[in-house]
Design a protein around this motif. Sequence first.
Motif, PDB file in Angstrom:
ATOM      1  N   GLY A 540     -37.362  27.789  29.611  1.00 14.65           N
ATOM      2  CA  GLY A 540     -36.130  28.396  29.123  1.00 14.65           C
ATOM      3  C   GLY A 540     -35.704  27.827  27.795  1.00 14.65           C
ATOM      4  O   GLY A 540     -35.217  28.559  26.913  1.00 14.65           O
ATOM      5  N   ALA A 541     -35.842  26.507  27.607  1.00 12.20           N
ATOM      6  CA  ALA A 541     -35.465  25.887  26.349  1.00 12.20           C
ATOM      7  C   ALA A 541     -36.327  26.403  25.205  1.00 12.20           C
ATOM      8  O   ALA A 541     -35.836  26.639  24.090  1.00 12.20           O
ATOM      9  N   VAL A 542     -37.644  26.593  25.465  1.00 13.61           N
ATOM     10  CA  VAL A 542     -38.533  27.125  24.431  1.00 13.61           C
ATOM     11  C   VAL A 542     -38.160  28.568  24.108  1.00 13.61           C
ATOM     12  O   VAL A 542     -38.166  28.992  22.940  1.00 13.61           O
ATOM     13  N   ARG A 543     -37.797  29.371  25.129  1.00 15.02           N
ATOM     14  CA  ARG A 543     -37.368  30.754  24.871  1.00 15.02           C
ATOM     15  C   ARG A 543     -36.088  30.770  24.023  1.00 15.02           C
ATOM     16  O   ARG A 543     -35.921  31.623  23.133  1.00 15.02           O
ATOM     17  N   ALA A 544     -35.198  29.812  24.287  1.00 14.14           N
ATOM     18  CA  ALA A 544     -33.974  29.730  23.478  1.00 14.14           C
ATOM     19  C   ALA A 544     -34.308  29.403  22.026  1.00 14.14           C
ATOM     20  O   ALA A 544     -33.704  29.958  21.100  1.00 14.14           O
ATOM     21  N   LEU A 545     -35.252  28.491  21.799  1.00 13.58           N
ATOM     22  CA  LEU A 545     -35.685  28.193  20.433  1.00 13.58           C
ATOM     23  C   LEU A 545     -36.286  29.419  19.759  1.00 13.58           C
ATOM     24  O   LEU A 545     -36.072  29.665  18.567  1.00 13.58           O
ATOM     25  N   ALA A 546     -37.068  30.204  20.552  1.00  9.80           N
ATOM     26  CA  ALA A 546     -37.737  31.365  19.984  1.00  9.80           C
ATOM     27  C   ALA A 546     -36.751  32.429  19.527  1.00  9.80           C
ATOM     28  O   ALA A 546     -37.054  33.232  18.636  1.00  9.80           O
ATOM     29  N   GLU A 547     -35.534  32.460  20.090  1.00 12.75           N
ATOM     30  CA  GLU A 547     -34.564  33.496  19.764  1.00 12.75           C
ATOM     31  C   GLU A 547     -33.544  33.054  18.732  1.00 12.75           C
ATOM     32  O   GLU A 547     -32.646  33.832  18.378  1.00 12.75           O
ATOM     33  N   GLU A 548     -33.667  31.825  18.219  1.00 12.54           N
ATOM     34  CA  GLU A 548     -32.634  31.303  17.332  1.00 12.54           C
ATOM     35  C   GLU A 548     -32.593  32.017  15.992  1.00 12.54           C
ATOM     36  O   GLU A 548     -31.525  32.275  15.440  1.00 12.54           O
ATOM     37  N   ALA A 549     -33.736  32.313  15.410  1.00  6.75           N
ATOM     38  CA  ALA A 549     -33.758  32.894  14.062  1.00  6.75           C
ATOM     39  C   ALA A 549     -34.996  33.766  13.923  1.00  6.75           C
ATOM     40  O   ALA A 549     -35.961  33.615  14.681  1.00  6.75           O
ATOM     41  N   PRO A 550     -34.974  34.706  12.968  1.00  8.64           N
ATOM     42  CA  PRO A 550     -36.157  35.544  12.758  1.00  8.64           C
ATOM     43  C   PRO A 550     -37.275  34.737  12.089  1.00  8.64           C
ATOM     44  O   PRO A 550     -36.981  33.763  11.371  1.00  8.64           O
ATOM     45  N   PRO A 551     -38.534  35.139  12.263  1.00  6.53           N
ATOM     46  CA  PRO A 551     -38.941  36.217  13.168  1.00  6.53           C
ATOM     47  C   PRO A 551     -38.884  35.738  14.615  1.00  6.53           C
ATOM     48  O   PRO A 551     -39.165  34.572  14.898  1.00  6.53           O
TER      49      PRO A 551
END
Length: 699
Positions: A540-551
């Motif tokens: 979940g923490a990695v998914r949160a990092l992935a959604e922080e900024a584009p791309p």
Amino acid sequence: MNERRGQAVAAVMAVASVALTAIGLLVQLRLPPDWRPGFPVSPDLGVGLAFAPVGAFLVAQRPRLSLAWLMCAGGLLGAGNVIGGALLLHTASRGDLDVAGVLRWLEVTCWAVAGLLLAIVLPLYSPTGRLPSRRWRPVVVAGVVATLGEIVVIVARPTPDPARYRLPAVIPNPLAIEALAPYYDQVVSALAYAIAVCVVAALLSLVLRLRGADPVTRRQIAWPLIAFAGYVVFYLSGPSMVVPASAWTAAIPIAILFSALRYRLYGIDTVISRTFVAAGLLAVVGGVYFGASGLAGLLASGYHQVAGVAAAVLSGAFFQPLRGALQRAIDRMLYGPVGDPAVLADRLTQEVRLAGPADALASVVAVVRDGLAVGGAAVEVTGGRPRYVARGDVGGSPRKIALVWHGEPVGRLLIGEPGPRRFAAAHDERVIATLLPHVADVAHAVRMASDLQRSRERILAAREEERRRLRRDLHDGLGQTLSAMAMTVNMARYSLTRSRSTADELLRDLHAGMDAVTGDIRRLVYGLRPPALDDLGLAGAVRALAEEAPPPAEVVVEGETSGLPAAVEVAAYRIVQEALTNVRRHARAERVSVTLSRDAELRVTVTDDGIGLPEDRRAGVGTSSMRERAAELGGSCVIAAAPGGGTTVEARFPLASPGEPPAPDDSAAGSTPAIPTGHAPDSPTDSGTSASPDPAPGR
């Protein structure tokens, strides 16, 4: 021009020597049986066929070398002896006895002078072309006088007794002095003994030269020494050794050639060693065999099979121990007390067992120096501490040998100038081949110990830096804020009875201060361990990092990521965070994928389709941080170009097997940091994406 003329003269002498020897041999083979020599092979054949051609080759290589001209002259005179003797017998067999008597003078002169040049003068002047000292001139003079006396006496030979003459007819001597008849045999024997003494003295000069020479010159002297020593043995053994003497005589110029040109001199000690061992085995095993065979034959008369079996069994029992004893004795004679490389390897193994890596390296260098008998030896370890260990002085231009451990260069072995030892070269190669793997192992151990120490130092430094940061933040930030809040509480309490509005304002300030304290505490906690890991887990923490900024990044999870060690979770999270930061700042990528895969290990892969790695890339703070985080936990982090373009960051973390307790966090201190390979240019991130090493909890 003079050199070319000399080379042409030497070539003519060589061709004439070989041709005359071949013609003389053919003439001998065509003689009538009564006039044919009992055995056509003689040392003069080897002289005529080998000395002059080898001498001509030496003249072509070194025109001013006196040894080469001595060999040419001696070979041509030996050929003259062969052709003279053959023509003498041929003419006498046809009845021309007077002509044969004249040819006899030619044969005797060529034979005596060739012996003087090749058996006395040549050893005295080998291998440098000069006498060892002026004290050896009397040997040359005595050899010349004895040879001239022998020629004169044989030329003046009185008429022999026909009953003792081996040829069908007595060859007359026009210069015969009949008064010499009672003394002829004694005089010839005395002169032969005098010449034999000169031959042995010439061999002794080589022995004395060998004792006082440096290692290279010793190997140079060893070739002619062994060659002439064999010749002297055959010469003193008499006519019974004519066949081996002929073959050995032909090998003498080859030995002198090797010596004069210093070509592959390292093989002489091997030749000596194998020769002595083979001769000793042959003599002792042969004696045991025949002795056992005879004894068994006496005890078991009539049972020849029993005697043969007993002899074979006893000989076989003696063979291997005897071979080992002889080899050790020869090695000790040639190389001194450290002659056996296997003994050196055993000694090195014992030294390494009793010492740590640094001390073991010093012991290794000492063993190498003793085994090679050199002035100094040293080992350079790439990236190790100590980096350089030496014993003695290796000099300005030592021999350098790369140390390779399982394909990985770990350093260099430096070998100084050879010390005073007999035949060192071939022994050196055997010692180096035996000890080099052990030296590489110890050098690798030194590197590993240095990497371990550096890793511990980095961990300690990171821990102390983190403690210093926490102390500063707690004292200067949170401590000051709490002190100010305590004062505000006191002021608000005093103001409650006097001015409620003032108290209300103070309480609002206190509330704002408490919000600041809460933020400070959250920031401190976040610096120790990202809260997202506790709230959402690694995936979940990695998914949160992935959604922080584009791309936006696609996250793929394979396997169960819960229950991971806390240090592994933090390291994996920080590596993904740093990789995504680099992609968003530098890669200009459109698609990014993050894969978390867990089986026997945890694999974290971040792949993008951006511009890829620059050609002149160098490791920055962020990429070095990723590798160090993985290495601290015994893992690895590789940054490489992705197939089809872009960059791939792959980190691997070993995990404990099921049922095995996880290793403590500080066990990573023994891991070896991975070698940086570089990434796109990066820079330290802000507080949310810190690129500085983040120690695991509890360190």
